[in-house]
Design a protein around this motif. Sequence first.
Motif, PDB file in Angstrom:
ATOM      1  N   ALA A 195       0.274 -12.401  -2.827  1.00 43.07           N
ATOM      2  CA  ALA A 195      -1.215 -12.918  -3.025  1.00 43.07           C
ATOM      3  C   ALA A 195      -2.312 -13.229  -2.036  1.00 43.07           C
ATOM      4  CB  ALA A 195      -1.092 -13.923  -4.277  1.00 43.07           C
ATOM      5  N   ALA A 196      -1.423 -14.012  -1.170  1.00 43.98           N
ATOM      6  CA  ALA A 196      -2.445 -14.919  -0.036  1.00 43.98           C
ATOM      7  C   ALA A 196      -2.938 -13.847   0.668  1.00 43.98           C
ATOM      8  CB  ALA A 196      -1.459 -15.829   0.639  1.00 43.98           C
ATOM      9  N   ASP A 197      -2.612 -12.659   0.728  1.00 45.50           N
ATOM     10  CA  ASP A 197      -3.142 -11.444   1.696  1.00 45.50           C
ATOM     11  C   ASP A 197      -4.735 -11.362   1.201  1.00 45.50           C
ATOM     12  OD1 ASP A 197      -0.973 -11.468   3.110  1.00 45.50           O
ATOM     13  OD2 ASP A 197      -0.308  -9.428   2.212  1.00 45.50           O
ATOM     14  N   PHE A 198      -5.055 -11.596   0.074  1.00 45.71           N
ATOM     15  CA  PHE A 198      -6.328 -11.467  -0.768  1.00 45.71           C
ATOM     16  C   PHE A 198      -7.300 -12.282  -0.664  1.00 45.71           C
ATOM     17  CE2 PHE A 198      -2.865  -8.671  -1.802  1.00 45.71           C
ATOM     18  CZ  PHE A 198      -3.305  -7.282  -1.441  1.00 45.71           C
ATOM     19  N   VAL A 199      -6.978 -13.616  -0.275  1.00 45.14           N
ATOM     20  CA  VAL A 199      -7.811 -14.759  -0.302  1.00 45.14           C
ATOM     21  C   VAL A 199      -8.152 -15.061   1.121  1.00 45.14           C
ATOM     22  CG1 VAL A 199      -7.288 -15.332  -2.512  1.00 45.14           C
ATOM     23  CG2 VAL A 199      -6.237 -16.470  -0.456  1.00 45.14           C
ATOM     24  N   ASN A 214      -9.631 -17.799  -6.640  1.00 44.63           N
ATOM     25  CA  ASN A 214      -8.848 -17.043  -5.912  1.00 44.63           C
ATOM     26  C   ASN A 214      -7.970 -16.132  -6.919  1.00 44.63           C
ATOM     27  OD1 ASN A 214      -9.093 -18.079  -3.370  1.00 44.63           O
ATOM     28  ND2 ASN A 214      -7.648 -19.762  -3.479  1.00 44.63           N
ATOM     29  N   VAL A 238      -6.994 -12.364  -6.507  1.00 47.22           N
ATOM     30  CA  VAL A 238      -5.656 -11.956  -6.547  1.00 47.22           C
ATOM     31  C   VAL A 238      -5.521 -10.743  -8.032  1.00 47.22           C
ATOM     32  CG1 VAL A 238      -3.163 -12.448  -6.862  1.00 47.22           C
ATOM     33  CG2 VAL A 238      -4.884 -13.817  -5.409  1.00 47.22           C
ATOM     34  N   THR A 252       3.543 -15.414  -3.511  1.00 50.27           N
ATOM     35  CA  THR A 252       2.447 -16.356  -3.039  1.00 50.27           C
ATOM     36  C   THR A 252       2.389 -15.454  -1.364  1.00 50.27           C
ATOM     37  OG1 THR A 252       2.638 -18.229  -4.375  1.00 50.27           O
ATOM     38  CG2 THR A 252       1.297 -18.287  -2.070  1.00 50.27           C
ATOM     39  N   GLN A 267      -3.290 -20.957  -5.534  1.00 54.23           N
ATOM     40  CA  GLN A 267      -3.454 -20.827  -6.962  1.00 54.23           C
ATOM     41  C   GLN A 267      -4.240 -22.077  -7.712  1.00 54.23           C
ATOM     42  OE1 GLN A 267      -0.630 -22.061  -5.851  1.00 54.23           O
ATOM     43  NE2 GLN A 267       0.100 -23.741  -7.250  1.00 54.23           N
ATOM     44  N   TRP A 278       2.050 -16.438 -10.861  1.00 57.60           N
ATOM     45  CA  TRP A 278       1.893 -14.929 -10.508  1.00 57.60           C
ATOM     46  C   TRP A 278       2.707 -14.281 -11.587  1.00 57.60           C
ATOM     47  CZ3 TRP A 278      -2.004 -15.657  -8.246  1.00 57.60           C
ATOM     48  CH2 TRP A 278      -1.894 -16.556  -7.085  1.00 57.60           C
ATOM     49  N   LEU A 282      -3.937  -7.117  -7.502  1.00 53.11           N
ATOM     50  CA  LEU A 282      -2.688  -6.835  -8.388  1.00 53.11           C
ATOM     51  C   LEU A 282      -2.768  -5.750  -9.159  1.00 53.11           C
ATOM     52  CD1 LEU A 282      -0.117  -7.882  -8.762  1.00 53.11           C
ATOM     53  CD2 LEU A 282      -0.616  -9.751 -10.169  1.00 53.11           C
TER      54      LEU A 282
END
Length: 309
Positions: free
Chosen positions: A117-121, A151, A155, A86, A146, A40, A159
């Motif tokens: 990041a995990a909120d978006f996959v 993914n 992200v 993440t 990642q 990230w 982002l």
Amino acid sequence: MTPSRPWRVLRPMLAAALMLAGFALPAHAAVKILACEPEWAALTQELAGDLADVSSATTAMQDPHQVQAKPSLLARARNADMIVCTGAELEIGWLPVMLQQSGNPRIQPGQPGNFAAADFVRKLDVPKQVDRSQGDIHPQGNPHIQTDPRNIALVANALGARLAQVDPAHAAQYQQRTSAFAQKWQQNLQRWAAQAAPLKGVTVAAHHKAYTYMEDWLGLQEVAVLEPKPGVEPSAAHLQEVLEALKARPAKMVIYSAYQDPKPDEWLSANAHVPAVKLPFTVGGTDGAKDLAGLFDDTLARLLAAVKP
Ligand SMILES: [Zn+2]
């Protein structure tokens, strides 16, 4: 204090001269961003360039599940305008403590300066029942998102938009850099898909359940996991069981991450007569994984080398 008149006249001239020479006057201080993991940090750097001052809380040689919130890390959290982590409880063992002790309102959950990041996959391995006795079970699903570059694309879009929100003065630049990244990444994805064709259907044994997303991307089949429970290192007796299981359902290779102790993988490799393949897992995990694209170039090169006849 207002600047003196000569300076008001000179400053734009100086700025123009410096811009011609390839420099820019620092109109605003760079946004300070603390990433939880190297992937990230690398992505943020790609999307923000010089607009942000980016550092990572962990290196590729550290287990991101278990990190010590040292004073130097707390100091970075205290000063950060934004954190990029993440989420999905990967950092449950250390991030909440770090956030609380930082006393920094900008990076608390729910704030624009807190990006997960995990909120978006789409999450994989989401358990139907949560039982903490299962060890590091990741009740929100597998957090190691990642390992699938698709993914990364999702992200990146989220982002880029978040950076524009946190630093609105440079919104246009973030948008520009984000779409340039997306374009470049699509080309990479096509190239990797072509290269990865021989990996489809290949069976693997994984040290930790760290590669669910990569396996989904490449069509690899995970037939065994070395850890008896996520986050619990395998005993000799357990490894023997894995070896027996592999006799019925053989794996073509054993995969593990750069930060892990490779002894169990090497033992299984020697006894099952298949290669043990070290994967970078994140940026910096191997010499080849210098940046985000290098992470996937090197991962594929290592997997492909293991299936070469
Ligand atoms: Zn994990």
